[in-house]
Motif scaffolding. Structure first.
Motif, mmCIF file in Angstrom:
data_model
loop_
_atom_site.group_PDB
_atom_site.id
_atom_site.type_symbol
_atom_site.label_atom_id
_atom_site.label_comp_id
_atom_site.label_asym_id
_atom_site.label_seq_id
_atom_site.Cartn_x
_atom_site.Cartn_y
_atom_site.Cartn_z
ATOM 1 N N SER A 42 0.811 -1.213 0.000
ATOM 2 C CA SER A 42 0.000 0.000 0.000
ATOM 3 C C SER A 42 0.845 1.264 0.000
ATOM 4 O O SER A 42 0.348 2.334 -0.289
ATOM 5 C CB SER A 42 -0.919 0.032 1.221
ATOM 6 O OG SER A 42 -0.171 0.109 2.420
ATOM 7 N N THR A 45 -0.647 4.381 1.835
ATOM 8 C CA THR A 45 -1.856 5.065 1.414
ATOM 9 C C THR A 45 -3.028 4.668 2.293
ATOM 10 O O THR A 45 -3.021 3.635 2.954
ATOM 11 C CB THR A 45 -2.202 4.722 -0.046
ATOM 12 O OG1 THR A 45 -2.419 3.310 -0.141
ATOM 13 C CG2 THR A 45 -1.093 5.139 -0.981
ATOM 14 N N PHE A 46 -4.061 5.499 2.304
ATOM 15 C CA PHE A 46 -5.303 5.207 3.007
ATOM 16 C C PHE A 46 -6.294 4.644 1.998
ATOM 17 O O PHE A 46 -6.495 5.216 0.931
ATOM 18 C CB PHE A 46 -5.862 6.474 3.639
ATOM 19 C CG PHE A 46 -7.148 6.257 4.387
ATOM 20 C CD1 PHE A 46 -7.129 5.776 5.678
ATOM 21 C CD2 PHE A 46 -8.363 6.521 3.784
ATOM 22 C CE1 PHE A 46 -8.309 5.560 6.374
ATOM 23 C CE2 PHE A 46 -9.545 6.312 4.464
ATOM 24 C CZ PHE A 46 -9.528 5.828 5.757
ATOM 25 N N ASN A 47 -6.907 3.532 2.320
ATOM 26 C CA ASN A 47 -7.823 2.870 1.395
ATOM 27 C C ASN A 47 -9.215 3.482 1.501
ATOM 28 O O ASN A 47 -9.897 3.338 2.523
ATOM 29 C CB ASN A 47 -7.870 1.376 1.706
ATOM 30 C CG ASN A 47 -8.695 0.603 0.695
ATOM 31 O OD1 ASN A 47 -9.114 1.134 -0.330
ATOM 32 N ND2 ASN A 47 -8.947 -0.665 0.982
ATOM 33 N N MET A 48 -9.668 4.156 0.436
ATOM 34 C CA MET A 48 -10.992 4.786 0.434
ATOM 35 C C MET A 48 -12.111 3.812 0.089
ATOM 36 O O MET A 48 -13.286 4.154 0.228
ATOM 37 C CB MET A 48 -11.003 5.950 -0.563
ATOM 38 C CG MET A 48 -10.206 7.162 -0.133
ATOM 39 S SD MET A 48 -10.799 7.946 1.395
ATOM 40 C CE MET A 48 -12.378 8.610 0.851
ATOM 41 N N TYR A 51 -14.744 3.068 2.791
ATOM 42 C CA TYR A 51 -14.599 4.097 3.818
ATOM 43 C C TYR A 51 -15.934 4.779 4.080
ATOM 44 O O TYR A 51 -16.632 5.203 3.151
ATOM 45 C CB TYR A 51 -13.572 5.144 3.388
ATOM 46 C CG TYR A 51 -13.514 6.347 4.303
ATOM 47 C CD1 TYR A 51 -13.039 6.228 5.603
ATOM 48 C CD2 TYR A 51 -13.940 7.590 3.866
ATOM 49 C CE1 TYR A 51 -12.982 7.335 6.443
ATOM 50 C CE2 TYR A 51 -13.887 8.699 4.698
ATOM 51 C CZ TYR A 51 -13.415 8.570 5.984
ATOM 52 O OH TYR A 51 -13.369 9.657 6.812
ATOM 53 N N GLU A 173 -5.050 10.328 -5.122
ATOM 54 C CA GLU A 173 -4.150 10.765 -4.062
ATOM 55 C C GLU A 173 -4.776 11.842 -3.187
ATOM 56 O O GLU A 173 -4.563 11.869 -1.967
ATOM 57 C CB GLU A 173 -2.837 11.237 -4.679
ATOM 58 C CG GLU A 173 -2.059 10.088 -5.315
ATOM 59 C CD GLU A 173 -0.861 10.548 -6.129
ATOM 60 O OE1 GLU A 173 -0.721 11.761 -6.341
ATOM 61 O OE2 GLU A 173 -0.075 9.685 -6.544
ATOM 62 N N GLU A 176 -7.493 10.125 -0.916
ATOM 63 C CA GLU A 176 -6.846 9.360 0.157
ATOM 64 C C GLU A 176 -6.265 10.277 1.229
ATOM 65 O O GLU A 176 -6.386 10.001 2.426
ATOM 66 C CB GLU A 176 -5.740 8.484 -0.429
ATOM 67 C CG GLU A 176 -6.237 7.332 -1.275
ATOM 68 C CD GLU A 176 -5.116 6.553 -1.928
ATOM 69 O OE1 GLU A 176 -5.362 5.394 -2.307
ATOM 70 O OE2 GLU A 176 -4.000 7.102 -2.061
ATOM 71 N N LYS A 179 -9.263 12.201 2.928
ATOM 72 C CA LYS A 179 -10.353 11.333 3.377
ATOM 73 C C LYS A 179 -11.721 11.941 3.044
ATOM 74 O O LYS A 179 -12.667 11.866 3.830
ATOM 75 C CB LYS A 179 -10.234 11.029 4.873
ATOM 76 C CG LYS A 179 -8.987 10.228 5.224
ATOM 77 C CD LYS A 179 -8.951 9.841 6.683
ATOM 78 C CE LYS A 179 -7.678 9.060 7.004
ATOM 79 N NZ LYS A 179 -7.585 8.691 8.421
ATOM 80 N N TYR A 417 -11.575 5.184 -6.628
ATOM 81 C CA TYR A 417 -10.876 4.230 -7.492
ATOM 82 C C TYR A 417 -11.732 3.867 -8.702
ATOM 83 O O TYR A 417 -11.206 3.677 -9.800
ATOM 84 C CB TYR A 417 -10.505 2.980 -6.694
ATOM 85 C CG TYR A 417 -9.781 3.292 -5.416
ATOM 86 C CD1 TYR A 417 -8.525 3.885 -5.429
ATOM 87 C CD2 TYR A 417 -10.376 3.029 -4.184
ATOM 88 C CE1 TYR A 417 -7.870 4.195 -4.245
ATOM 89 C CE2 TYR A 417 -9.727 3.333 -2.996
ATOM 90 C CZ TYR A 417 -8.481 3.920 -3.029
ATOM 91 O OH TYR A 417 -7.836 4.242 -1.862
ATOM 92 N N THR A 446 -6.015 1.173 -7.021
ATOM 93 C CA THR A 446 -6.178 0.766 -5.626
ATOM 94 C C THR A 446 -4.855 0.428 -4.967
ATOM 95 O O THR A 446 -4.812 0.182 -3.761
ATOM 96 C CB THR A 446 -7.096 -0.463 -5.497
ATOM 97 O OG1 THR A 446 -6.393 -1.650 -5.912
ATOM 98 C CG2 THR A 446 -8.364 -0.310 -6.314
#
Length: 469
Positions: A42, A45-48, A51, A173, A176, A179, A417, A446
């Motif tokens: 990853s 990164t923050f996975n949206m 979310y 980007e 992520e 948020k 994504y 992703t």
């Protein structure tokens, strides 16, 4: 050498290059990141995907772009409880005033932003807006969406969300990092047959989905040349500058949902083929013969009549997409999903279904399936959606569902994504065409999370508390 060993060597090899070469990885442009990140790492990164943002009791909305689709969206959202329309923006004052008139007699008292090219930035900078609804020409979609997310707003953006691969990465980007949701307004995912067959697919009626087909076949030749339909004929100008599948998402979105793309599988590469333009240049010459305004649109190398793009997924499944906006053909998005146990196809209308055999089911049998598999969201708001309208009701279902998710703190049906991937077919098909239709790799937006992401419950087993006014 097995795939896992190749992936390990590739990621460690790239890391070694970074250490030896002054952090080579950091010098990659956004669109160049994909090859080194498909391995499942990853990279912080923050996975949206999946979310759920904090709940919003009231969703405060601002609209930008009030030419074609914008006013219709204003008219729909005013019918949804828990929405406060705070601001309206368009370069043309008359368009803003027309949209404002739609809110007479309601509790909505929007502030107006107009006249200046960057009036939208002032609107986005407000601290009393939760969601920005973008319905401007294509070139403005990503710049506005990125600015809005950086300003602390969720985003709903018309299709396509981006027009270059770099813009796709910018959306990913930014979403992520902030948020903030970035949902592309792919309304065709909410049409009635698409929702029905998605629910059937999710419940295994078709077996494993192994092939899908989508399209945007829509004779809008005259509309593209209309002086009033598109501001400064921006859409026609796109067809003079670019070649490929310029509008891929209407047919692609519902197929990707049925095939769990980005959520268990991913697109690997594509091949794109186009024929010549046989109609747009001729139409420009015809119009120019009696109206000098159109002389500026003659002698152009227009996008071809038909583009066909084929996609292979990581798991060896296939998707076929078509694009034709000039030929005199009946409207079609194809919408075909084919599995190991059955198939569904929407066009030609009415939709057809075959299960476990080589003959289409009778209308009576299809009605029985509809009774059993119509998803809860259609049962809840489907009839109201037909009454309120928007492409037969799918636009209203999309808007209602989005607001309901934001108010209940639920993950959106379409995430950033999806917006990036579905939109990326435009520039990637261009790249394939420019290279004699050779294959082009499709980035993994992703960054490997597709392996563990779960399908979104579009049928709506949760939520559903938002009222229609």
């Amino acid at each position: 050498m097995n795939n896992k060993r190749r992936d390990f060597l590739r990621i460690t090899g790239l890391a070694g290059l970074g250490l030896a070469g002054g952090n080579l990885l950091s010098s990659f442009k956004p669109q160049e990141k994909a090859p080194g990140l498909i391995t499942g790492y990853s990279m912080g990164t923050f996975n949206m995907s999946g979310y759920a943002a904090p709940k919003l009791d009231v969703v405060r909305v601002a609209f930008v772009g009030l030419g074609n689709r914008g006013p219709a969206a204003v008219n729909r959202l005013k019918r949804i409880a828990g929405v406060d329309i705070k601001a309206l923006c368009d370069l043309r004052p008359e368009k803003v005033n027309t949209a404002k008139d739609l809110l007479k007699g309601t509790a909505h008292k929007p502030e107006i932003y107009t006249d200046k090219e960057d009036a939208w930035k002032k609107m986005f900078d407000r601290n009393d807006i939760d969601l920005v609804y973008i319905a401007t020409p294509w070139a403005l979609h990503t710049p506005m969406a990125v600015y809005a997310m950086n300003s602390g707003k969720h985003v709903c953006v018309e299709v396509p969300a981006a027009t270059t691969v770099e813009e796709c990465w910018q959306l990913v980007e930014t979403s992520e990092r902030t948020k903030k949701h970035c949902m592309m307004l792919e309304n065709c995912c909410y049409d009635f047959f698409e929702l029905l067959t998605l629910n059937m697919a999710r419940q295994g009626l078709f077996g494993e989905i192994i092939h899908g087909e989508g399209a945007y076949i829509h004779d809008i030749l005259e509309g593209n040349f209309s002086k009033t339909k598109n501001y400064k004929l921006w859409r026609l100008q796109e067809y003079t500058k670019r070649k490929g599948n310029l509008y891929p998402t209407h047919g692609l979105g519902p197929v990707c949902q049925a095939m769990n793309i980005n959520r268990g599988d991913r697109m690997d590469y594509l091949v794109s083929v186009s024929g010549n333009d046989f109609m747009m240049e001729k139409r420009a010459e015809q119009l120019a013969s009696s109206d000098s305004f159109y002389k500026a649109f003659t002698g152009k190398d227009y996008n071809g009549n038909m583009n066909t793009t084929t996609i292979r997924t990581e798991k060896g499944k296939t998707i076929m997409l078509q694009h034709d906006v000039t030929s005199p053909r009946p409207y079609s998005r194809l919408h075909l999903i084919s599995g190991t146990q059955g198939i569904a196809q929407k066009y030609p209308l009415p939709g057809k279904i075959a299960i476990g055999g080589d003959e289409w089911l009778s209308e009576e049998k299809i009605r029985e399936l509809e009774t059993k598999y119509t998803p809860p969201i259609v049962k809840l708001v489907g009839e109201m959606a037909k009454e309120i309208g928007g492409h037969g009701g799918m636009d209203f279902i999309m808007d209602w569902r989005t607001i309901d998710c934001l108010r209940n703190g639920l993950a959106l049906d379409q995430d950033v994504y999806d917006a990036a991937l579905w939109s990326s077919i435009l520039p990637l098909s261009e790249k394939s065409l420019a290279n004699r239709s050779n294959s082009v790799d499709i980035p993994d937006f992703t960054r490997g999370f597709w392996k563990t992401n779960k399908p979104v419950d579009v049928s709506m087993s949760t939520g559903g508390t938002t009222k229609v006014i």
